[in-house]
Design a protein around this motif. Structure first.
Motif, PDB file in Angstrom:
ATOM      1  N   PHE A   1       0.823   9.368  -6.361  1.00 15.54           N
ATOM      2  CA  PHE A   1       0.800  10.815  -6.181  1.00 15.54           C
ATOM      3  C   PHE A   1       2.078  11.427  -6.730  1.00 15.54           C
ATOM      4  N   ARG A   2       1.934  12.239  -7.761  1.00 16.23           N
ATOM      5  CA  ARG A   2       3.101  12.817  -8.422  1.00 16.23           C
ATOM      6  C   ARG A   2       3.891  13.745  -7.502  1.00 16.23           C
ATOM      7  N   LYS A   3       3.205  14.439  -6.611  1.00 19.76           N
ATOM      8  CA  LYS A   3       3.888  15.363  -5.716  1.00 19.76           C
ATOM      9  C   LYS A   3       4.811  14.646  -4.730  1.00 19.76           C
ATOM     10  N   LEU A   4       4.643  13.349  -4.589  1.00 18.02           N
ATOM     11  CA  LEU A   4       5.492  12.575  -3.679  1.00 18.02           C
ATOM     12  C   LEU A   4       6.712  11.995  -4.378  1.00 18.02           C
TER      13      LEU A   4
ATOM     14  N   TYR B   1      12.002   7.938  -3.252  1.00 23.08           N
ATOM     15  CA  TYR B   1      12.543   6.860  -4.084  1.00 23.08           C
ATOM     16  C   TYR B   1      13.392   5.909  -3.240  1.00 23.08           C
ATOM     17  N   ILE B   2      14.162   6.470  -2.321  1.00 22.87           N
ATOM     18  CA  ILE B   2      14.954   5.632  -1.412  1.00 22.87           C
ATOM     19  C   ILE B   2      14.026   4.829  -0.500  1.00 22.87           C
ATOM     20  N   HIS B   3      12.957   5.473  -0.028  1.00 20.54           N
ATOM     21  CA  HIS B   3      11.972   4.742   0.782  1.00 20.54           C
ATOM     22  C   HIS B   3      11.401   3.560   0.012  1.00 20.54           C
ATOM     23  N   ILE B   4      11.091   3.769  -1.260  1.00 20.02           N
ATOM     24  CA  ILE B   4      10.505   2.697  -2.080  1.00 20.02           C
ATOM     25  C   ILE B   4      11.473   1.530  -2.204  1.00 20.02           C
ATOM     26  N   GLN B   5      12.764   1.816  -2.414  1.00 18.86           N
ATOM     27  CA  GLN B   5      13.754   0.742  -2.511  1.00 18.86           C
ATOM     28  C   GLN B   5      13.842  -0.032  -1.200  1.00 18.86           C
ATOM     29  N   LEU B   6      13.797   0.704  -0.082  1.00 15.76           N
ATOM     30  CA  LEU B   6      13.806   0.031   1.216  1.00 15.76           C
ATOM     31  C   LEU B   6      12.567  -0.843   1.380  1.00 15.76           C
ATOM     32  N   PHE B   7      11.410  -0.334   0.963  1.00 19.31           N
ATOM     33  CA  PHE B   7      10.177  -1.123   1.041  1.00 19.31           C
ATOM     34  C   PHE B   7      10.275  -2.381   0.186  1.00 19.31           C
ATOM     35  N   LEU B   8      10.876  -2.256  -1.001  1.00 21.63           N
ATOM     36  CA  LEU B   8      11.010  -3.418  -1.893  1.00 21.63           C
ATOM     37  C   LEU B   8      11.881  -4.499  -1.261  1.00 21.63           C
TER      38      LEU B   8
ATOM     39  N   ILE C   1       0.840  -1.209   0.000  1.00 18.74           N
ATOM     40  CA  ILE C   1       0.000   0.000   0.000  1.00 18.74           C
ATOM     41  C   ILE C   1       0.870   1.252   0.000  1.00 18.74           C
ATOM     42  N   ALA C   2       1.946   1.240   0.786  1.00 20.67           N
ATOM     43  CA  ALA C   2       2.824   2.409   0.865  1.00 20.67           C
ATOM     44  C   ALA C   2       3.487   2.702  -0.477  1.00 20.67           C
ATOM     45  N   ILE C   3       3.974   1.668  -1.158  1.00 20.51           N
ATOM     46  CA  ILE C   3       4.592   1.871  -2.471  1.00 20.51           C
ATOM     47  C   ILE C   3       3.564   2.393  -3.470  1.00 20.51           C
ATOM     48  N   THR C   4       2.348   1.878  -3.402  1.00 16.12           N
ATOM     49  CA  THR C   4       1.296   2.353  -4.296  1.00 16.12           C
ATOM     50  C   THR C   4       1.018   3.834  -4.089  1.00 16.12           C
ATOM     51  N   ILE C   5       0.996   4.261  -2.828  1.00 13.47           N
ATOM     52  CA  ILE C   5       0.755   5.679  -2.531  1.00 13.47           C
ATOM     53  C   ILE C   5       1.880   6.540  -3.087  1.00 13.47           C
ATOM     54  N   PHE C   6       3.127   6.134  -2.870  1.00  9.84           N
ATOM     55  CA  PHE C   6       4.252   6.918  -3.372  1.00  9.84           C
ATOM     56  C   PHE C   6       4.267   7.002  -4.892  1.00  9.84           C
ATOM     57  N   CYS C   7       3.814   5.947  -5.550  1.00 12.48           N
ATOM     58  CA  CYS C   7       3.829   5.928  -7.015  1.00 12.48           C
ATOM     59  C   CYS C   7       2.643   6.684  -7.629  1.00 12.48           C
TER      60      CYS C   7
ATOM     61  N   PHE D   1      24.048  19.094  -3.049  1.00 13.38           N
ATOM     62  CA  PHE D   1      24.639  17.871  -3.592  1.00 13.38           C
ATOM     63  C   PHE D   1      23.704  17.324  -4.659  1.00 13.38           C
ATOM     64  N   SER D   2      24.245  16.510  -5.555  1.00 13.22           N
ATOM     65  CA  SER D   2      23.472  15.999  -6.689  1.00 13.22           C
ATOM     66  C   SER D   2      22.561  14.866  -6.227  1.00 13.22           C
ATOM     67  N   LEU D   3      21.246  15.109  -6.275  1.00  6.83           N
ATOM     68  CA  LEU D   3      20.293  14.097  -5.831  1.00  6.83           C
ATOM     69  C   LEU D   3      20.297  12.882  -6.748  1.00  6.83           C
ATOM     70  N   LYS D   4      20.268  13.133  -8.063  1.00  3.02           N
ATOM     71  CA  LYS D   4      20.212  12.018  -9.013  1.00  3.02           C
ATOM     72  C   LYS D   4      21.478  11.178  -8.949  1.00  3.02           C
ATOM     73  N   LYS D   5      22.622  11.819  -8.806  1.00  4.68           N
ATOM     74  CA  LYS D   5      23.881  11.082  -8.727  1.00  4.68           C
ATOM     75  C   LYS D   5      23.905  10.201  -7.485  1.00  4.68           C
ATOM     76  N   HIS D   6      23.452  10.743  -6.360  1.00  4.08           N
ATOM     77  CA  HIS D   6      23.408   9.948  -5.136  1.00  4.08           C
ATOM     78  C   HIS D   6      22.464   8.771  -5.285  1.00  4.08           C
ATOM     79  N   LEU D   7      21.304   8.975  -5.898  1.00  3.23           N
ATOM     80  CA  LEU D   7      20.328   7.894  -6.041  1.00  3.23           C
ATOM     81  C   LEU D   7      20.878   6.761  -6.887  1.00  3.23           C
ATOM     82  N   VAL D   8      21.591   7.098  -7.962  1.00  3.08           N
ATOM     83  CA  VAL D   8      22.180   6.050  -8.824  1.00  3.08           C
ATOM     84  C   VAL D   8      23.187   5.230  -8.048  1.00  3.08           C
TER      85      VAL D   8
END
Length: 409
Positions: free
Chosen positions: A127-130, A136-143, A119-125, A209-216
């Protein structure tokens, strides 16, 4: 002993005589009697779990096998009324009941975690504002928690097809593969917890700091390093301890292949946590801290979130020895499985359901839905003019700065 007896029975039933005889292979639930010719007396050692050097004998006659010449009780010095615990009739029944309760407990916990995380992943996906790096890091942790629950269910479905038996040798290859993926998901849990800690620490200590670089890099390291670790562990298991479902820990150094990365992850998270805590304490000591109660509340609340996020409760279990007493093992098992099975649920509640950003977005969507239900139906052109006249209000609401981005409060 159950599994060993079943394996012996399977081998016994495959024995075929090379000659015509009235005494074919016989399994009497304890010993295997190979094909024999009439007039022959066959001797078999007592089963290993009897801890006896005695032997039992049968005669092969024209009519077939006779009864045991000397019963097991006398030949093996075995008292069925006192020592049948290995079959679960005496003291082992209590142990069997205990582990049945534990299995039911952690099954419910993992099911609850699986549902809440989905349910949490569905909510994050939805709502565009989220959509942001933090979520995105939360979603990976949930997975990682979802994978852990799924492989636990798959493992139990193979090992406990019969509640009376533990089928560790029935599916040797599949069971080992599932156990490897289960351990991999656990290591991924710790890796993404470390990514969460590093992200928050970097967000607080650095202004840019670069958010996208850190996420990769988070994705590469948090999924890749556990894969390398589990490969090393599987290789060591295969060559040095290839037993059953790889659930044994006879060689302690193999267990340390999994334990060392976990301890390093916990240690680094503690360092990040102390660093963030130091910054929070310094902010609380500011002159205007007493006048700004709301700010204090948010900082204290963030500290509580970090404690749950970093999983500091695992420190207690990480340093426990491999070999412990029976009572300590039961207490340890119950506490660890209770915490680990429900941790996914706790993380989903803290970082999604109690997240102020998520609650605000859900309330906004709910108000919009209720407003559209209450408005009367109007012609398309008039409705379009209303939409255009209302667009500036929508734009203003969309561009309001979100000061809560940093700590997700």
């Amino acid at each position: 002993p159950h599994v060993n007896l079943i394996k012996e029975e399977e081998k016994c039933l495959l024995l075929k005589p090379d000659f015509a005889t009235n005494c074919s292979a016989l399994w009497d639930h304890l010993n295997c009697w190979p094909p024999s010719v009439p007039g022959q007396t066959v001797s078999q050692p007592c089963p290993d779990f009897f801890n006896s050097d005695g032997k039992v004998e049968r005669n092969c006659t024209v009519q077939g096998w006779t009864d045991l010449l000397v019963p097991h009780e006398e030949a093996c010095g075995y008292n069925f009324n006192k020592t049948l615990a290995f079959l679960g009739e005496v003291s082992a029944s209590e142990t069997h009941m205990y582990f049945s309760y534990v299995k039911t407990m952690y099954t419910v916990g993992y099911a609850l975690s699986l549902i809440s995380l989905t349910i949490a992943i569905t909510i994050f996906c939805l709502f565009r504002k989220l959509h942001c790096t933090r979520n995105y890091i939360h979603i990976q942790l949930f997975l990682s928690f979802i994978l852990r629950a799924i492989f636990i269910f798959i493992r139990d479905s193979m090992l406990f097809t019969n509640e009376e038996l533990y089928h560790c040798d029935y599916y040797p290859v599949a069971c080992k593969v599932v156990l490897m993926f289960s351990n991999y998901s656990i290591l991924a849990n710790y890796s993404w917890l470390l990514s969460e800690g590093h992200y928050l620490f970097t967000l607080i200590t650095r202004s840019f700091f670069s958010l996208k670089k850190h996420l990769v890099w988070y994705i590469i390291l948090s999924w890749g390093v556990p894969l390398l670790t589990i490969f090393c562990w599987g290789t060591a298991k295969y060559f040095c301890e290839d037993e059953g479902c790889w659930e044994t820990r006879r060689h302690e150094w193999i267990w340390w292949i999994l334990r060392v990365p976990v301890l390093l992850t916990i240690t680094m998270n503690v360092i990040f946590f102390l660093g963030i805590l130091r910054i929070i304490v310094n902010k609380l000591r500011m002159p205007d801290a007493q006048r700004n109660e709301l700010k204090q509340y948010k900082l204290i609340k963030s500290t509580f979130f970090l404690v749950a996020l970093f999983g500091l409760q695992y420190i207690v279990f990480a340093f426990l020895p491999v070999s412990v007493s029976s009572l300590m093992f039961k207490i340890w098992t119950f506490a660890e499985l209770a915490l680990s099975s429900t941790q996914g649920f706790v993380v989903a509640v803290l970082y999604c359901f109690l997240n102020g950003e998520v609650q605000h977005e859900i309330q906004r969507r709910w108000r919009r839905w209720r407003m559209t239900r209450l408005l009367p139906s109007r012609p398309r052109q008039y409705r379009g003019s209303i939409s255009q006249s209302g667009s500036p209000l929508t734009q203003v609401s969309m561009i309001q700065p979100n000061t809560k981005h940093g700590l997700g409060l």
